[in-house]
Every structure is written in structure tokens, then in C-alpha cells.
Design a protein around this motif. Structure first.
Motif, PDB file in Angstrom:
ATOM      1  N   ILE A 104       0.842  -1.196   0.000  1.00  0.00           N
ATOM      2  CA  ILE A 104       0.000   0.000   0.000  1.00  0.00           C
ATOM      3  C   ILE A 104       0.878   1.247   0.000  1.00  0.00           C
ATOM      4  CG2 ILE A 104      -0.294   0.157   2.522  1.00  0.00           C
ATOM      5  CD1 ILE A 104      -3.311   0.838   1.854  1.00  0.00           C
ATOM      6  N   TRP A 105       0.285   2.344  -0.456  1.00  0.00           N
ATOM      7  CA  TRP A 105       0.943   3.660  -0.531  1.00  0.00           C
ATOM      8  C   TRP A 105       2.052   3.687  -1.572  1.00  0.00           C
ATOM      9  CZ3 TRP A 105      -2.717   6.013   1.441  1.00  0.00           C
ATOM     10  CH2 TRP A 105      -3.267   5.695   2.672  1.00  0.00           C
ATOM     11  N   THR A 106       1.880   2.977  -2.680  1.00  0.00           N
ATOM     12  CA  THR A 106       2.875   3.055  -3.747  1.00  0.00           C
ATOM     13  C   THR A 106       2.697   4.409  -4.434  1.00  0.00           C
ATOM     14  OG1 THR A 106       2.413   0.704  -4.071  1.00  0.00           O
ATOM     15  CG2 THR A 106       3.856   1.773  -5.677  1.00  0.00           C
ATOM     16  N   PHE A 111       0.905  17.568   5.013  1.00  0.00           N
ATOM     17  CA  PHE A 111       1.073  16.451   5.952  1.00  0.00           C
ATOM     18  C   PHE A 111       1.819  15.299   5.295  1.00  0.00           C
ATOM     19  CE2 PHE A 111      -2.209  18.742   8.132  1.00  0.00           C
ATOM     20  CZ  PHE A 111      -1.956  18.499   9.470  1.00  0.00           C
ATOM     21  N   SER A 112       1.606  15.119   3.970  1.00  0.00           N
ATOM     22  CA  SER A 112       2.210  13.937   3.339  1.00  0.00           C
ATOM     23  C   SER A 112       3.725  13.961   3.431  1.00  0.00           C
ATOM     24  CB  SER A 112       1.767  13.760   1.889  1.00  0.00           C
ATOM     25  OG  SER A 112       1.425  14.929   1.298  1.00  0.00           O
ATOM     26  N   ALA A 113       4.304  15.152   3.260  1.00  0.00           N
ATOM     27  CA  ALA A 113       5.772  15.213   3.314  1.00  0.00           C
ATOM     28  C   ALA A 113       6.293  14.950   4.729  1.00  0.00           C
ATOM     29  CB  ALA A 113       6.253  16.567   2.815  1.00  0.00           C
ATOM     30  N   GLY A 129       5.824  10.784   4.464  1.00  0.00           N
ATOM     31  CA  GLY A 129       6.518  10.013   3.421  1.00  0.00           C
ATOM     32  C   GLY A 129       7.982   9.784   3.771  1.00  0.00           C
ATOM     33  N   GLY A 130       8.460   8.566   3.540  1.00  0.00           N
ATOM     34  CA  GLY A 130       9.854   8.239   3.847  1.00  0.00           C
ATOM     35  C   GLY A 130      10.074   8.020   5.334  1.00  0.00           C
ATOM     36  N   GLY A 131       8.985   8.052   6.104  1.00  0.00           N
ATOM     37  CA  GLY A 131       9.075   7.885   7.559  1.00  0.00           C
ATOM     38  C   GLY A 131       8.549   9.135   8.236  1.00  0.00           C
ATOM     39  N   LYS A 167      19.810   4.214  21.400  1.00  0.00           N
ATOM     40  CA  LYS A 167      18.713   3.774  20.527  1.00  0.00           C
ATOM     41  C   LYS A 167      17.387   3.806  21.264  1.00  0.00           C
ATOM     42  CE  LYS A 167      18.836   0.712  17.076  1.00  0.00           C
ATOM     43  NZ  LYS A 167      18.839   1.654  15.968  1.00  0.00           N
ATOM     44  N   ASP A 168      16.299   4.101  20.490  1.00  0.00           N
ATOM     45  CA  ASP A 168      14.937   4.192  21.034  1.00  0.00           C
ATOM     46  C   ASP A 168      14.523   2.853  21.650  1.00  0.00           C
ATOM     47  OD1 ASP A 168      12.349   5.061  21.506  1.00  0.00           O
ATOM     48  OD2 ASP A 168      11.662   4.444  19.512  1.00  0.00           O
TER      49      ASP A 168
HETATM   50  C1  LIG Z   1       3.728  11.194   0.473  1.00  0.00           C
HETATM   51  C2  LIG Z   1       3.923   9.736   0.822  1.00  0.00           C
HETATM   52  C3  LIG Z   1       4.539   8.896  -0.090  1.00  0.00           C
HETATM   53  C4  LIG Z   1       4.699   7.533   0.210  1.00  0.00           C
HETATM   54  N1  LIG Z   1       5.228   6.710  -0.739  1.00  0.00           N
HETATM   55  C5  LIG Z   1       5.352   5.398  -0.486  1.00  0.00           C
HETATM   56  C6  LIG Z   1       5.837   4.498  -1.485  1.00  0.00           C
HETATM   57  O1  LIG Z   1       6.102   4.890  -2.623  1.00  0.00           O
HETATM   58  N2  LIG Z   1       5.969   3.193  -1.169  1.00  0.00           N
HETATM   59  C7  LIG Z   1       5.643   2.718   0.066  1.00  0.00           C
HETATM   60  O2  LIG Z   1       5.810   1.520   0.319  1.00  0.00           O
HETATM   61  N3  LIG Z   1       5.152   3.531   1.025  1.00  0.00           N
HETATM   62  C8  LIG Z   1       4.993   4.853   0.769  1.00  0.00           C
HETATM   63  N4  LIG Z   1       4.459   5.681   1.728  1.00  0.00           N
HETATM   64  C9  LIG Z   1       4.103   5.115   3.028  1.00  0.00           C
HETATM   65  C10 LIG Z   1       5.071   5.590   4.103  1.00  0.00           C
HETATM   66  O3  LIG Z   1       6.356   5.031   3.905  1.00  0.00           O
HETATM   67  C11 LIG Z   1       4.487   5.207   5.476  1.00  0.00           C
HETATM   68  O4  LIG Z   1       3.199   5.777   5.604  1.00  0.00           O
HETATM   69  C12 LIG Z   1       5.387   5.740   6.566  1.00  0.00           C
HETATM   70  O5  LIG Z   1       6.645   5.102   6.550  1.00  0.00           O
HETATM   71  C13 LIG Z   1       4.764   5.527   7.936  1.00  0.00           C
HETATM   72  O6  LIG Z   1       4.468   4.185   8.142  1.00  0.00           O
HETATM   73  P1  LIG Z   1       3.020   3.773   8.625  1.00  0.00           P
HETATM   74  O7  LIG Z   1       2.006   4.410   7.713  1.00  0.00           O
HETATM   75  O8  LIG Z   1       3.023   2.292   8.770  1.00  0.00           O
HETATM   76  O9  LIG Z   1       2.855   4.480  10.023  1.00  0.00           O
HETATM   77  P2  LIG Z   1       3.422   3.967  11.417  1.00  0.00           P
HETATM   78  O10 LIG Z   1       4.889   3.676  11.307  1.00  0.00           O
HETATM   79  O11 LIG Z   1       2.536   2.886  11.938  1.00  0.00           O
HETATM   80  O12 LIG Z   1       3.240   5.268  12.277  1.00  0.00           O
HETATM   81  C14 LIG Z   1       1.965   5.653  12.805  1.00  0.00           C
HETATM   82  C15 LIG Z   1       2.209   6.715  13.854  1.00  0.00           C
HETATM   83  O13 LIG Z   1       2.959   6.166  14.948  1.00  0.00           O
HETATM   84  C16 LIG Z   1       4.151   6.918  15.162  1.00  0.00           C
HETATM   85  N5  LIG Z   1       5.281   6.039  15.502  1.00  0.00           N
HETATM   86  C17 LIG Z   1       5.588   4.844  14.929  1.00  0.00           C
HETATM   87  N6  LIG Z   1       6.714   4.336  15.472  1.00  0.00           N
HETATM   88  C18 LIG Z   1       7.139   5.237  16.396  1.00  0.00           C
HETATM   89  C19 LIG Z   1       8.259   5.294  17.285  1.00  0.00           C
HETATM   90  N7  LIG Z   1       9.173   4.317  17.323  1.00  0.00           N
HETATM   91  N8  LIG Z   1       8.379   6.386  18.083  1.00  0.00           N
HETATM   92  C20 LIG Z   1       7.453   7.390  18.051  1.00  0.00           C
HETATM   93  N9  LIG Z   1       6.372   7.382  17.235  1.00  0.00           N
HETATM   94  C21 LIG Z   1       6.215   6.331  16.423  1.00  0.00           C
HETATM   95  C22 LIG Z   1       4.423   7.602  13.833  1.00  0.00           C
HETATM   96  O14 LIG Z   1       5.195   8.768  13.988  1.00  0.00           O
HETATM   97  C23 LIG Z   1       3.023   7.916  13.340  1.00  0.00           C
HETATM   98  O15 LIG Z   1       2.534   9.107  13.903  1.00  0.00           O
HETATM   99  C24 LIG Z   1       4.263   7.024   1.451  1.00  0.00           C
HETATM  100  C25 LIG Z   1       3.626   7.882   2.373  1.00  0.00           C
HETATM  101  C26 LIG Z   1       3.443   9.213   2.053  1.00  0.00           C
HETATM  102  C27 LIG Z   1       2.722  10.100   3.045  1.00  0.00           C
END
Ligand SMILES: Cc1cc2nc3c(=O)[nH]c(=O)nc-3n(C[C@H](O)[C@H](O)[C@H](O)COP(=O)(O)OP(=O)(O)OC[C@H]3O[C@@H](n4cnc5c(N)ncnc54)[C@H](O)[C@@H]3O)c2cc1C
Length: 256
Positions: free
Chosen positions: A19-21, A230-232, A235-237, A255-256
Motif C-alpha cells: 500500500i501507498w505506492t 502532511f504527506s511530506a 513520506g519516507g518515515g 537507541k529508542d
Molecule cells: C507522500 C507519501 C509517499 C509515500 N510513498 C510510499 C511508497 O512509494 N511506497 C511505500 O511503500 N510507502 C509509501 N508511503 C508510506 C510511508 O512510507 C508510510 O506511511 C510511513 O513510513 C509511515 O508508516 P506507517 O504508515 O506504517 O505508520 P506507522 O509507522 O505505523 O506510524 C503511525 C504513527 O505512529 C508513530 N510512531 C511509529 N513508530 C514510532 C516510534 N518508534 N516512536 C514514536 N512514534 C512512532 C508515527 O510517527 C506515526 O505518527 C508514502 C507515504 C506518504 C505520506
């Protein structure tokens, strides 16, 4: 990662979903992290593939964003056969390669599906908006609070510009080479989100108007930019993870 890639002669057969490709419906290739060894857990047993999207068995489903635009897809793999040469590195090295790839994305301004973002709307445009907006019958730009906020954004924007320039000169980054790109991503994306929020606050009740509403300020571009900002930050973490990375890799914290 649950998506499986099973070696079959000169090919891998892929089953699962991602998801999120970003721009998945338009892309010619995608990076795929898939599990090649089901007996290993978490990061071990993952492999990194660069696969052609036109492969039979790969289907993309566009995802509609909050803004009404389409920037992402969910990508499904049903017995998709890709040539074995799509494997980058060796089997099981996927996580390490993905982390290296992400270093580039984390040093940039987030993903590419963000749409209208800070790159196209600058602090100068927010100043112009403040000049046009009214507060208590006066241009908002005359309000000391508004001026104070704008100056803060200008200082931050100037700091970002200088940091980015400095990051391009290796001799100035030799002590901590990743410090500027990694912290820039965190700072610049969060700053853009705050700046757009402020731009909306200048519009008073009109901030609630959306694209297509004839009375929306500038056709609603600020509202769209705010949501897209918000997306930026994700995205990428997301920012919290980015802050962890800066803390650990740049500041040398435990480390966390
Ligand atoms: C513009 C955009 C482009 C993207 N492009 C792609 C793509 O091409 N390919 C792809 O595979 N994915 C893509 N993504 C997905 C993106 O990589 C993930 O949404 C992102 O890495 C966050 O992962 P998650 O959605 O599983 O959220 P989670 O990691 O589950 O995070 C959810 C919430 O919990 C918090 N959280 C999680 N872990 C911790 C921690 N250790 N300490 C503190 N807080 C924490 C986060 O900060 C966040 O607020 C994209 C997302 C965006 C917005």
C-alpha cells in the motif's frame, strides 16, 4: 512484510499486496520488499526487487486522498512472475538495501505524491496573503502578532536555504555528513505544515472553504497545500521516526 517472492527457475513468483505506492498507476518500475525466506522473522529474510509494473499479475488500485486527488495506489500481486534479475543484491539483504534507499528519501523533502507543497508556495506568498487579508478592518500585515509570525517563518526559511547550500559543500559537512539532509527533512516539512496552517488562520472563516468554492481565497490552493503538507511529514518515515534517526545517527543518542 507478508508479501512473498518464491524462486522458480529464472523467475520469482510474487503474491501479496503493498500500500501507498507513490504514483503506482503511472510508474514503469517499483521497488518491492518481499519475503523470500518465511522461516526468518522481521527484517531477516526480506529481499529487494526492482520490478516492471507491466508484469501480468500486478494490479494497481488508485487511492483517493483527503484532497480528492489521486497520488498513491494499493498494489496487488497475484502469481506475478518477474525475472530473477529483478533481485537487487542477494536474497535476504533487502532490509539493508531498503535502509540505504530510504536514506535518500529521508534526506529529500518527503515522498513525491504530496502534490502542491512548500516548493511551489513560499513565505513570500504568505506575506502577500497577509497584505490582502483583513483583521479588524486593517490589512492583517499590520497586526504585530502576524508580523512576528511572518518574521519567524522568514528566519526559518532563510536558515533552511543556508543549511541546504551548506549541505552541498562536503568540506562543511565532514564531521557529520548526514546531519543536514536528515534534519532538513524533519524541519522543512514540519515548518511547511505550520506555515500553511498559519496561512489558513489569516483567512478567518474563509479557511473552511474548499477548492471549487467561488469564495475560497485563491481558489482554495491554501487549503489543498495545507492538507498535502502532511504527506511530506509522513513520506519516507514520519516526523517522530525522523526525529529518532536524527537523535541516534546525528546526535549519537542511545537507541529508542
Ligand atoms: C507522500 C507519501 C509517499 C509515500 N510513498 C510510499 C511508497 O512509494 N511506497 C511505500 O511503500 N510507502 C509509501 N508511503 C508510506 C510511508 O512510507 C508510510 O506511511 C510511513 O513510513 C509511515 O508508516 P506507517 O504508515 O506504517 O505508520 P506507522 O509507522 O505505523 O506510524 C503511525 C504513527 O505512529 C508513530 N510512531 C511509529 N513508530 C514510532 C516510534 N518508534 N516512536 C514514536 N512514534 C512512532 C508515527 O510517527 C506515526 O505518527 C508514502 C507515504 C506518504 C505520506
Amino acid at each position: 512484510a507478508q508479501t512473498r517472492a518464491v524462486r522458480d527457475g529464472d523467475h520469482y513468483v510474487i503474491n501479496g499486496a503493498k500500500i501507498w505506492t507513490s504514483l503506482g498507476s503511472h510508474a514503469k518500475y517499483m521497488i518491492l520488499l518481499a519475503r523470500t525466506n518465511p522461516n526468518e522473522k522481521r527484517y531477516a529474510g526480506l529481499s529487494y526487487f526492482l520490478i516492471p509494473m507491466q508484469t501480468p499479475g500486478i494490479r494497481t488500485q488508485p487511492i483517493r486522498k483527503l484532497t480528492g486527488e489521486y497520488g498513491f495506489t494499493q498494489t496487488f500481486f497475484e502469481d506475478a512472475r518477474v525475472p530473477a534479475e529483478c533481485l537487487m543484491g542477494r536474497e535476504g539483504e533487502g532490509w539493508a538495501i531498503a535502509m540505504k534507499t530510504l536514506t535518500f528519501e529521508r534526506g529529500a523533502a518527503g515522498g513525491q505524491a504530496g502534490g502542491l507543497n512548500r516548493m511551489s508556495v513560499t513565505i513570500d506568498a504568505v506575506v502577500a496573503l497577509a497584505r490582502r487579508s483583513r483583521r479588524e478592518g486593517q490589512p492583517a500585515l499590520q497586526d504585530p502578532f502576524v508580523r512576528d509570525q511572518l518574521v519567524r517563518f522568514m528566519i526559518e526559511a532563510q536558515g533552511d536555504r543556508l543549511c541546504t547550500s551548506r549541505g552541498r559543500v562536503p568540506a562543511l559537512c565532514s564531521e557529520r555528513p548526514l546531519a543536514i539532509p536528515l534534519s532538513n527533512k524533519l524541519r522543512v516539512t514540519e515548518q511547511a505544515r505550520r506555515m500553511f496552517q498559519f496561512a489558513l488562520s489569516l483567512q478567518g472563516a474563509n479557511a473552511a472553504r474548499w477548492v471549487g468554492d467561488a469564495a475560497a481565497v485563491d481558489g482554495g490552493k491554501w487549503q489543498r497545500a495545507y492538507f498535502n503538507a502532511f504527506s511530506a511529514t509522513i513520506g519516507g518515515g514520519p516526523s517522530q521516526i525522523q526525529a529518532n534517526i536524527v537523535g541516534e545517527r546525528v546526535r549519537g543518542l542511545p537507541k529508542d
